[in-house]
Design an enzyme around this catalytic site. Structure first.
Site, mmCIF file in Angstrom:
data_model
loop_
_atom_site.group_PDB
_atom_site.id
_atom_site.type_symbol
_atom_site.label_atom_id
_atom_site.label_comp_id
_atom_site.label_asym_id
_atom_site.label_seq_id
_atom_site.Cartn_x
_atom_site.Cartn_y
_atom_site.Cartn_z
ATOM 1 N N GLY A 1 -15.523 5.876 53.844
ATOM 2 C CA GLY A 1 -15.205 6.356 52.498
ATOM 3 C C GLY A 1 -13.845 7.020 52.482
ATOM 4 O O GLY A 1 -13.141 6.987 51.461
ATOM 5 N N GLU B 1 -11.978 -0.073 68.828
ATOM 6 C CA GLU B 1 -10.904 0.878 68.502
ATOM 7 C C GLU B 1 -9.691 0.172 67.899
ATOM 8 O O GLU B 1 -9.045 0.705 66.988
ATOM 9 C CB GLU B 1 -10.503 1.682 69.743
ATOM 10 C CG GLU B 1 -11.625 2.485 70.374
ATOM 11 C CD GLU B 1 -12.388 3.350 69.384
ATOM 12 O OE1 GLU B 1 -11.783 3.817 68.386
ATOM 13 O OE2 GLU B 1 -13.597 3.572 69.594
#
Length: 203
Positions: free
Chosen positions: A20, A164
């Site tokens: 978000g 990552e």
């Protein structure tokens, strides 16, 4: 070993940004040559390692601390073997990965084989899903804290690197997951506690 960290309200945070947050959905910027040895970049790297170890996780990308720069840190300490059964450790092709920190990393897939395994993310706390990842990769970049500028990784370590690297490109594992496998990791505890349970975002 856990490190006590004072809360920060500005990046680089002492906590993981959560899904978000816009910083997790943008392509991170490269670190320019003139900034490589700056106190700013060294401070970010230091903070990433502290957070990585404080939360006892295996990888962190700078955007997860609110910094949209192409920096990753990875580590799978030998002590983490105790967190898994021998069968799971072997089946997931886990192995020790010394602390590896790269600035401006690039990743190359060096094998066609893929494995689908459960994967979680500190930026999607409390959930996991099965994700297919390549078994062998090569990571190159500017190695920090004794990291070589090239590292060949296999199995779970290769999965960490791919996870990552995705963060640096605004990709989260839920974008790659088997949707039907997406679960709340504490579902059984929630039921046994009559719904009275929480997912915490600090250590």
């Amino acid at each position: 070993m856990s490190v006590d960290l004072e809360p920060r309200t500005a990046p680089p945070y002492n906590h993981f940004t959560q899904i978000g947050d816009p910083v997790l959905r943008i392509r991170s910027d490269e670190v320019s040559p003139e900034r490589l040895d700056s106190k700013e970049i060294l401070g970010i790297v230091d903070q990433m390692v502290k957070v990585l170890r404080h939360y006892d996780c295996v990888g962190v990308a700078a955007p997860q601390l609110g910094v949209p720069l192409r920096i990753i840190a990875m580590e799978f300490r030998e002590e983490k073997r105790e967190q898994f059964t021998p069968e799971v450790y072997l089946q997931r092709k886990m192995s020790t990965l010394p602390l590896s920190v790269f600035i401006n990393p690039k990743i190359e897939i060096i094998g066609d084989m893929q494995h689908t395994q459960p994967e979680g993310c500190m930026s999607v706390r409390g959930f996991s899903a099965r994700v297919a990842r390549y078994d062998r990769v090569r990571v190159t970049g500017i190695g920090m804290l004794g990291t070589p500028d090239e590292l060949e990784l296999v199995g779970w370590s290769a999965r960490i690197a791919q996870h990552e690297m995705d963060h640096l490109n605004g990709i989260i594992y839920i974008d790659r997951m088997d949707v039907s496998s997406f679960i709340c990791n504490t579902w059984a505890r929630i039921n046994s506690n009559g719904g009275r349970d929480v997912i915490t975002f600090d250590k």
